[in-house]
Design a protein around this motif. Structure first.
Motif, short mmCIF file in Angstrom:
data_model
loop_
_atom_site.label_atom_id
_atom_site.label_comp_id
_atom_site.label_asym_id
_atom_site.label_seq_id
_atom_site.Cartn_x
_atom_site.Cartn_y
_atom_site.Cartn_z
N MET A 117 9.39 -1.16 0.85
CA MET A 117 9.19 -2.57 0.54
C MET A 117 7.74 -2.84 0.90
N SER A 118 7.16 -3.82 0.28
CA SER A 118 5.72 -4.05 0.39
C SER A 118 5.17 -3.99 1.81
N ASP A 119 5.74 -4.74 2.73
CA ASP A 119 5.17 -4.80 4.08
C ASP A 119 5.35 -3.50 4.85
N GLU A 120 6.39 -2.76 4.56
CA GLU A 120 6.67 -1.53 5.29
C GLU A 120 6.04 -0.30 4.66
N MET A 121 5.58 -0.43 3.44
CA MET A 121 5.18 0.73 2.66
C MET A 121 4.12 1.58 3.36
N PHE A 122 3.08 0.98 3.84
CA PHE A 122 1.98 1.78 4.36
C PHE A 122 2.35 2.50 5.65
N GLU A 123 3.28 1.94 6.41
CA GLU A 123 3.78 2.65 7.59
C GLU A 123 4.56 3.89 7.17
N LYS A 124 5.26 3.81 6.05
CA LYS A 124 6.12 4.90 5.59
C LYS A 124 5.34 6.03 4.91
N ILE A 125 4.20 5.72 4.29
CA ILE A 125 3.50 6.73 3.49
C ILE A 125 2.31 7.36 4.21
N VAL A 126 2.11 7.02 5.46
CA VAL A 126 0.94 7.52 6.18
C VAL A 126 0.89 9.04 6.23
N ASP A 127 2.03 9.71 6.22
CA ASP A 127 2.06 11.18 6.31
C ASP A 127 2.21 11.87 4.97
N VAL A 128 2.12 11.15 3.86
CA VAL A 128 2.24 11.75 2.53
C VAL A 128 1.06 12.69 2.31
N GLY A 129 1.35 13.84 1.72
CA GLY A 129 0.29 14.82 1.48
C GLY A 129 0.50 15.59 0.20
#
Length: 75
Positions: free
Chosen positions: A10-22
């Motif tokens: 969800m918009s507000d949570e997104m960046f916390e969730k994708i920080v480890d995407v590689g």
């Protein structure tokens, strides 16, 4: 990322969730008119990390369509 490899954001949570995407990850993002700026921004971030980004949107010319590695057009 969650244990089964699936991630919903969800918009507000997104960046916390994708920080480890590689580079080993595939991200699927959905955006339709009135296009979500946060979804497009998240997709751009994921591309910058080397992840493969698949966008599902209504046009290759949509904001999301322009920043993804692969676009699935749905009308």
């Amino acid at each position: 990322m969650v244990s089964n490899g699936m991630l919903r954001w969800m918009s507000d949570e997104m960046f916390e969730k994708i920080v480890d995407v590689g580079a080993e990850d595939v991200v699927i993002a959905f955006s339709f008119p009135r296009y979500s700026a946060s979804t497009t921004q998240g997709a751009r971030y994921c591309c910058s990390t080397g992840a493969t980004v698949v966008g599902v949107t209504d046009s290759n010319l949509s904001p999301l369509g322009q920043c993804c590695d692969h676009v699935l057009v749905a009308k």
